[in-house]
Design a protein around this motif. Structure first.
Motif, PDB file in Angstrom:
ATOM      1  N   UNK A   1      -6.424 -29.580  -0.712  1.00 36.12           N
ATOM      2  CA  UNK A   1      -5.571 -29.069  -1.786  1.00 36.12           C
ATOM      3  C   UNK A   1      -6.131 -29.426  -3.161  1.00 36.12           C
ATOM      4  N   UNK A   2      -6.662 -30.610  -3.303  1.00 37.23           N
ATOM      5  CA  UNK A   2      -7.229 -31.012  -4.599  1.00 37.23           C
ATOM      6  C   UNK A   2      -8.407 -30.115  -4.974  1.00 37.23           C
ATOM      7  N   UNK A   3      -9.262 -29.830  -4.008  1.00 31.91           N
ATOM      8  CA  UNK A   3     -10.420 -28.962  -4.267  1.00 31.91           C
ATOM      9  C   UNK A   3      -9.963 -27.554  -4.632  1.00 31.91           C
ATOM     10  N   UNK A   4      -9.014 -27.010  -3.879  1.00 34.15           N
ATOM     11  CA  UNK A   4      -8.550 -25.649  -4.129  1.00 34.15           C
ATOM     12  C   UNK A   4      -7.848 -25.553  -5.483  1.00 34.15           C
ATOM     13  N   UNK A   5      -7.043 -26.551  -5.815  1.00 38.49           N
ATOM     14  CA  UNK A   5      -6.343 -26.558  -7.099  1.00 38.49           C
ATOM     15  C   UNK A   5      -7.329 -26.573  -8.257  1.00 38.49           C
ATOM     16  N   UNK A   6      -8.360 -27.409  -8.156  1.00 40.90           N
ATOM     17  CA  UNK A   6      -9.364 -27.498  -9.222  1.00 40.90           C
ATOM     18  C   UNK A   6     -10.156 -26.201  -9.335  1.00 40.90           C
ATOM     19  N   UNK A   7     -10.463 -25.578  -8.201  1.00 36.74           N
ATOM     20  CA  UNK A   7     -11.251 -24.346  -8.215  1.00 36.74           C
ATOM     21  C   UNK A   7     -10.493 -23.186  -8.845  1.00 36.74           C
ATOM     22  N   UNK A   8      -9.166 -23.181  -8.684  1.00 37.78           N
ATOM     23  CA  UNK A   8      -8.346 -22.083  -9.192  1.00 37.78           C
ATOM     24  C   UNK A   8      -7.897 -22.297 -10.636  1.00 37.78           C
ATOM     25  N   UNK A   9      -7.925 -23.535 -11.108  1.00 33.18           N
ATOM     26  CA  UNK A   9      -7.242 -23.917 -12.339  1.00 33.18           C
ATOM     27  C   UNK A   9      -7.578 -23.056 -13.549  1.00 33.18           C
TER      28      UNK A   9
ATOM     29  N   UNK B   1      -5.343 -13.941   5.112  1.00 36.58           N
ATOM     30  CA  UNK B   1      -4.770 -15.204   4.649  1.00 36.58           C
ATOM     31  C   UNK B   1      -3.831 -14.990   3.469  1.00 36.58           C
ATOM     32  N   UNK B   2      -4.211 -14.123   2.545  1.00 36.59           N
ATOM     33  CA  UNK B   2      -3.365 -13.882   1.379  1.00 36.59           C
ATOM     34  C   UNK B   2      -2.057 -13.200   1.780  1.00 36.59           C
ATOM     35  N   UNK B   3      -2.120 -12.327   2.773  1.00 40.33           N
ATOM     36  CA  UNK B   3      -0.885 -11.715   3.267  1.00 40.33           C
ATOM     37  C   UNK B   3       0.037 -12.780   3.870  1.00 40.33           C
ATOM     38  N   UNK B   4      -0.514 -13.617   4.721  1.00 43.92           N
ATOM     39  CA  UNK B   4       0.298 -14.640   5.378  1.00 43.92           C
ATOM     40  C   UNK B   4       0.878 -15.641   4.379  1.00 43.92           C
ATOM     41  N   UNK B   5       0.147 -15.860   3.281  1.00 41.83           N
ATOM     42  CA  UNK B   5       0.622 -16.801   2.259  1.00 41.83           C
ATOM     43  C   UNK B   5       1.518 -16.126   1.226  1.00 41.83           C
ATOM     44  N   UNK B   6       1.655 -14.797   1.294  1.00 46.38           N
ATOM     45  CA  UNK B   6       2.529 -14.079   0.378  1.00 46.38           C
ATOM     46  C   UNK B   6       1.993 -13.961  -1.037  1.00 46.38           C
ATOM     47  N   UNK B   7       0.658 -13.905  -1.185  1.00 46.87           N
ATOM     48  CA  UNK B   7       0.031 -13.873  -2.507  1.00 46.87           C
ATOM     49  C   UNK B   7      -0.662 -12.533  -2.715  1.00 46.87           C
ATOM     50  N   UNK B   8      -0.421 -11.893  -3.843  1.00 52.63           N
ATOM     51  CA  UNK B   8      -1.116 -10.648  -4.172  1.00 52.63           C
ATOM     52  C   UNK B   8      -2.607 -10.915  -4.346  1.00 52.63           C
TER      53      UNK B   8
ATOM     54  N   UNK C   1       0.760 -20.354  -7.995  1.00 49.99           N
ATOM     55  CA  UNK C   1       1.595 -21.544  -8.181  1.00 49.99           C
ATOM     56  C   UNK C   1       1.190 -22.665  -7.230  1.00 49.99           C
ATOM     57  N   UNK C   2       1.631 -23.858  -7.554  1.00 54.90           N
ATOM     58  CA  UNK C   2       1.349 -25.012  -6.693  1.00 54.90           C
ATOM     59  C   UNK C   2       1.938 -24.810  -5.305  1.00 54.90           C
ATOM     60  N   UNK C   3       3.131 -24.210  -5.254  1.00 52.06           N
ATOM     61  CA  UNK C   3       3.766 -23.959  -3.952  1.00 52.06           C
ATOM     62  C   UNK C   3       2.950 -22.954  -3.142  1.00 52.06           C
ATOM     63  N   UNK C   4       2.415 -21.933  -3.810  1.00 57.20           N
ATOM     64  CA  UNK C   4       1.589 -20.944  -3.112  1.00 57.20           C
ATOM     65  C   UNK C   4       0.295 -21.572  -2.618  1.00 57.20           C
ATOM     66  N   UNK C   5      -0.299 -22.450  -3.414  1.00 60.45           N
ATOM     67  CA  UNK C   5      -1.527 -23.129  -3.004  1.00 60.45           C
ATOM     68  C   UNK C   5      -1.278 -23.993  -1.764  1.00 60.45           C
ATOM     69  N   UNK C   6      -0.147 -24.687  -1.755  1.00 63.19           N
ATOM     70  CA  UNK C   6       0.176 -25.537  -0.603  1.00 63.19           C
ATOM     71  C   UNK C   6       0.329 -24.716   0.673  1.00 63.19           C
ATOM     72  N   UNK C   7       0.773 -23.480   0.521  1.00 65.20           N
ATOM     73  CA  UNK C   7       0.913 -22.602   1.685  1.00 65.20           C
ATOM     74  C   UNK C   7      -0.417 -21.962   2.060  1.00 65.20           C
ATOM     75  N   UNK C   8      -1.210 -21.611   1.040  1.00 65.26           N
ATOM     76  CA  UNK C   8      -2.463 -20.893   1.276  1.00 65.26           C
ATOM     77  C   UNK C   8      -3.483 -21.739   2.029  1.00 65.26           C
TER      78      UNK C   8
END
Length: 269
Positions: free
Chosen positions: A140-148, A175-182, A191-198
């Motif tokens: 999660x830390x890596x993904x958050x930093x990469x998207x920031x 994966x984006x469909x399952x996580x509900x992200x366009x 969002x942080x909540x979407x990242x935690x799901x993704x």
């Protein structure tokens, strides 16, 4: 193009035939693939195959002096067959084993690669790759930093091999469909909540694909040599214009980064 799960399934399929075998000859019928097959590959005679590993979509055949790197490109596939099997038109490279078998690369479009990496060195193609998606380094830390700070569409960021390797077009869609992200949503707006799901969705999607492929693995000594690309239970990829399996809304299809992108306008935001 084979994606990470298909390449991993290929690795699982060829490993039992190669590991702990002696490589006695390398036959190059065509050396001009995506890059010229280097002399070092052809010089690896009477060497034991120590292991077969994978980095991103590259297969690494480990020998005492270094690694033969294989990439399947757009149309390549591998087959393990008796070494005296007559070659067909697009059979370009054979790694001949003391067992009497050979690993044969067939590549119609010649976008694949057979390269060399000296022991203790990292080939330039592998040097700047991001973490493996199923490893602990993809967290999660890596993904958050990469998207920031990325304004690019989240799907394109996921497919950037500097961010994470192997999340190709099929699995990014899923994966984006399952996580509900366009898919077109700017990465920095996720969002942080979407990242935690993704994050776990990406890992679960790829792991399931590998597992399915492994359970239907063909014998690589068969003539076609293809690793039984599993019957994927795809929810959005390739289904543009069809109803969403969750809500029934007609799935939309657009182009992002010149790749087909399918999503549900109701389920994803």
């Amino acid at each position: 193009m084979p994606e990470l799960p298909e390449v991993e399934v290929s690795r699982q399929g060829i490993s039992p035939y190669l590991e702990n075998q002696q490589l006695v000859n390398v036959v190059a019928r065509q050396r001009q693939l995506r890059w010229w097959v280097p002399d070092e590959v052809l010089a690896q005679l009477n060497q034991p195959v120590l292991s077969v590993t994978r980095r991103a979509k590259y297969l690494l055949i480990q020998l005492p002096q270094g690694d033969i790197i294989l990439h399947l490109g757009m149309s390549g596939h591998l087959k393990v067959i008796p070494s005296d099997t007559p070659a067909t038109k697009h059979d370009h490279i054979d790694l001949v084993l003391a067992s009497g078998m050979a690993l044969r690369l067939n590549d119609t479009r010649r976008f694949g690669a057979v390269l060399w990496q000296h022991k203790g060195e990292t080939h330039p193609l592998l040097a700047s790759l991001g973490p493996e998606p199923l490893s602990d380094n993809f967290n999660l830390a890596h993904l958050t930093a990469a998207f920031a700070k990325r304004s690019s569409a989240v799907k394109l960021v996921l497919m950037d091999n500097h961010v994470v390797v192997g999340v190709g077009n099929i699995y990014a869609n899923e994966a984006l469909f399952k996580a509900g992200i366009l898919p077109s949503k700017p990465a920095k707006a996720v969002t942080a909540a979407q990242l935690e799901k993704l994050l776990p969705v990406i890992k679960d999607t790829l792991a399931a694909a590998i597992k399915q492929g492994g359970t239907t693995l063909k014998d690589f000594s068969q003539a076609d040599g293809k690793p039984g690309y599993f019957a994927q239970q795809l929810q959005v990829y390739g289904r543009g214009g069809q109803p969403c399996l969750t809500c029934g809304t007609v799935l939309s299809e657009i182009r992002l980064g010149q790749r087909s992108t399918v999503f549900c306008s109701k389920c994803q935001n």
